[in-house]
Design a protein around this motif. Structure first.
Motif, PDB file in Angstrom:
ATOM      1  N   ARG A  47       6.783   2.110  -0.968  1.00 25.38           N
ATOM      2  CA  ARG A  47       6.115   2.172  -2.276  1.00 25.38           C
ATOM      3  C   ARG A  47       6.689   3.341  -3.067  1.00 25.38           C
ATOM      4  N   MET A  48       7.167   3.065  -4.272  1.00 23.81           N
ATOM      5  CA  MET A  48       7.773   4.096  -5.111  1.00 23.81           C
ATOM      6  C   MET A  48       6.665   4.925  -5.784  1.00 23.81           C
ATOM      7  N   ASP A  49       6.827   6.247  -5.709  1.00 29.02           N
ATOM      8  CA  ASP A  49       5.866   7.169  -6.326  1.00 29.02           C
ATOM      9  C   ASP A  49       6.352   7.703  -7.668  1.00 29.02           C
ATOM     10  N   HIS A  50       7.683   7.765  -7.855  1.00 29.46           N
ATOM     11  CA  HIS A  50       8.250   8.309  -9.087  1.00 29.46           C
ATOM     12  C   HIS A  50       9.466   7.469  -9.478  1.00 29.46           C
ATOM     13  N   TYR A  51       9.766   7.530 -10.778  1.00 30.49           N
ATOM     14  CA  TYR A  51      10.905   6.779 -11.306  1.00 30.49           C
ATOM     15  C   TYR A  51      11.639   7.658 -12.302  1.00 30.49           C
ATOM     16  N   ALA A  52      12.988   7.653 -12.216  1.00 27.88           N
ATOM     17  CA  ALA A  52      13.820   8.415 -13.152  1.00 27.88           C
ATOM     18  C   ALA A  52      15.079   7.616 -13.430  1.00 27.88           C
TER      19      ALA A  52
ATOM     20  N   ALA B   5       0.835  -1.197   0.000  1.00 27.24           N
ATOM     21  CA  ALA B   5       0.000   0.000   0.000  1.00 27.24           C
ATOM     22  C   ALA B   5       0.870   1.246   0.000  1.00 27.24           C
ATOM     23  N   ASP B   6       0.193   2.346  -0.258  1.00 26.63           N
ATOM     24  CA  ASP B   6       0.899   3.631  -0.320  1.00 26.63           C
ATOM     25  C   ASP B   6       1.460   3.971   1.055  1.00 26.63           C
ATOM     26  N   THR B   7       2.662   4.543   1.077  1.00 24.75           N
ATOM     27  CA  THR B   7       3.310   4.956   2.318  1.00 24.75           C
ATOM     28  C   THR B   7       3.407   6.478   2.337  1.00 24.75           C
ATOM     29  N   PRO B   8       3.399   7.091   3.532  1.00 29.22           N
ATOM     30  CA  PRO B   8       3.437   8.558   3.595  1.00 29.22           C
ATOM     31  C   PRO B   8       4.743   9.110   3.046  1.00 29.22           C
ATOM     32  N   GLY B   9       4.684  10.365   2.665  1.00 28.07           N
ATOM     33  CA  GLY B   9       5.844  10.985   2.039  1.00 28.07           C
ATOM     34  C   GLY B   9       5.896  10.665   0.554  1.00 28.07           C
ATOM     35  N   THR B  10       6.968  11.101  -0.089  1.00 28.69           N
ATOM     36  CA  THR B  10       7.176  10.884  -1.519  1.00 28.69           C
ATOM     37  C   THR B  10       8.482  10.140  -1.728  1.00 28.69           C
ATOM     38  N   ASN B  11       8.417   9.039  -2.468  1.00 27.76           N
ATOM     39  CA  ASN B  11       9.587   8.200  -2.705  1.00 27.76           C
ATOM     40  C   ASN B  11       9.941   8.191  -4.191  1.00 27.76           C
ATOM     41  N   TRP B  12      11.213   8.439  -4.473  1.00 27.34           N
ATOM     42  CA  TRP B  12      11.757   8.390  -5.831  1.00 27.34           C
ATOM     43  C   TRP B  12      12.735   7.227  -5.926  1.00 27.34           C
ATOM     44  N   LEU B  13      12.709   6.548  -7.057  1.00 27.57           N
ATOM     45  CA  LEU B  13      13.730   5.553  -7.373  1.00 27.57           C
ATOM     46  C   LEU B  13      14.568   6.105  -8.510  1.00 27.57           C
TER      47      LEU B  13
END
Length: 458
Positions: free
Chosen positions: A282-287, A184-192
């Motif tokens: 949980r990753m929110d963005h990918y670059a 599930a979604d986790t708080p904050g914003t995570n980038w990979l």
């Protein structure tokens, strides 16, 4: 008194003295029959009228009217006060004048009023008017507020249009595709963030300049040289965690292997799934960026000043750097983050990557870059053309990532338990499972990582 002269009456005080001989008296003019008015019926009998035309006696009541609506009896006779005949010296032609209090000029009653100009006297000449000079016409003050508003509006439209144009040029891939049992979604914003060894788009001359040396020898496909997770909390400093590419982790559908093998086996989607299940985030963005794009961004902003902690001489990476602060070009920066010719090999390599990322973000978000169009525009265009992002990511998301990492940034690596040789995978890096579990649990709950779990280093 001379003979044959009528008795003299007292003339008004302003009358001039009479001229002699006086004119002969005129017989009195017949008066019209007096009918009276309801407001001033007049007394019965005669009534003396003053020179101003008002009655000298108070009005009295009407007599009872007879049948037909008219007063009974003959109307009273009127006799007027002395009124000189027309043309007499006693009655010169006068022009009525206003009282000083009514002349529209300040003054007290009795203040003499200048006499009106005579009709036979010519009017004073009017001086000729000089034609207006257009050059001397009063100019309206410039509307600086309106001008500044128009300039700002033009800049907003220009920048907004440029951002939308460049955003369409981003290379998008479906990296964050869902899979069964995804956390599930986790708080904050995570980038990979992924730095691959892809040589796509490089000419042989560029490969030689960047010392990339052709395709990766391992597994014959693209591999990941850099894997980082950036956690941006709701409040507080961001945390950048290096995940060693040789980390021995479970790969869904393939068993346990090195972390970078997941990228070669299943591309960005399998890499994202492997990282999410290993970290619980949980990753929110990918670059993702390749060798050529990495070096191009560094050259676009005019190089990066970096303090190299120790001398590095690595012909395979194409660098020979001395210790100390110095400006690195794109090729030198790429060799610095790839080299393993250091005492701690991969551990030093991860520290060098975090050290370089901090210097790169400081230069990219500094005023010398943001206020210099000759650096800002090449950097933005190079970034848009070099990164591969998820289908839901945009150029402004990358800008938000850089802005969040520009200040106080916590840089660390996953807690390491040691190294081990494994059949089929070679030398692998093992995580300290107990400490790594506490480490990622803090990030999953949007809390700062305890200081005792942070790895010292740049």
């Amino acid at each position: 008194m001379p003979p044959n002269q009528p008795p003299r009456r007292n003339p008004p005080p302003n009358y001039p003295p009479p001229s002699y001989p006086p004119p002969r008296a005129q017989p009195p003019r017949p008066q019209p029959p007096y009918r009276g008015t309801p407001a001033d019926p007049g007394p019965e009998g005669t009534q003396v009228i003053r020179r101003d035309g008002r009655s000298a006696q108070p009005p009295q009541a009407w007599s009872q009217p007879a049948a037909g609506g008219r007063p009974a009896g003959p109307p009273p006779q009127q006799t007027h006060a002395y009124r000189p005949a027309a043309g007499s010296a006693y009655a010169p032609t006068q022009t009525p004048q206003r009282h000083p209090g009514e002349s529209g000029q300040p003054g007290r009653p009795g203040t003499p009023v200048p006499p009106p100009p005579r009709r036979d006297q010519p009017a004073p000449p009017v001086p000729p008017q000089r034609p207006p000079n257009p050059a001397r016409a009063r100019r309206r003050p410039p509307h600086w507020g309106r001008r500044i508003g128009l300039v700002l509006l033009a800049l907003v439209l220009l920048v907004g249009g440029s951002v939308l144009y460049l955003d369409r040029g981003l290379n998008r891939i479906d990296a964050l595709a869902g899979y069964p049992g995804r956390i599930a979604d986790t708080p904050g914003t995570n980038w990979l963030l992924v730095g691959s060894d892809s040589r796509a788009g490089l000419t042989p001359e560029q490969e030689q300049k960047l010392a990339t040396g052709g395709e990766s020898p391992e597994l014959g496909g693209s591999r990941t040289d850099t894997i980082m997770v950036v956690h941006i909390p709701e409040s507080g400093a961001a945390t950048m965690v290096s995940l060693p590419r040789d980390s021995y982790v479970p790969i869904p559908g393939y068993g346990r292997d090195k972390l970078n093998a997941s990228f070669s086996l299943g591309g960005p989607q399998l890499l994202v799934q492997t990282v999410e299940e290993a970290t619980g985030l949980r990753m929110d963005h990918y670059a993702e960026i390749g060798f050529g794009g990495f070096a191009g961004i560094v050259d676009a902003i005019g190089g990066v000043n970096l303090c190299v902690p120790y001398p590095i001489d690595d012909p395979l990476a194409g660098i020979n750097l001395q210790a100390g602060c110095q400006d690195l070009t794109g090729a030198q920066a790429l060799g610095f983050v790839r080299t393993r010719a250091t005492p701690m090999a991969d551990l030093d390599r991860m520290n060098n990557q975090r050290l370089f990322m901090a210097a790169l973000l400081k230069k990219a978000t500094g005023l010398t870059t943001l206020l210099n169009p000759l650096r800002l525009w090449p950097m933005v265009t190079e970034t848009a053309g070099s990164f591969q992002v998820d289908e839901g990511d945009h150029l402004w998301n990358l800008a938000g990532l850089a802005w969040a990492m520009r200040g106080d940034l916590v840089t660390t690596t996953v807690p390491v338990g040691g190294f081990e040789d494994v059949d089929g995978s070679g030398n692998v890096l093992l995580w300290d499972r107990a400490r790594a579990s506490q480490f990622f649990e803090a990030l999953a709950n949007d809390r700062p990582v305890p200081p005792e779990l942070l790895t010292s280093g740049p």
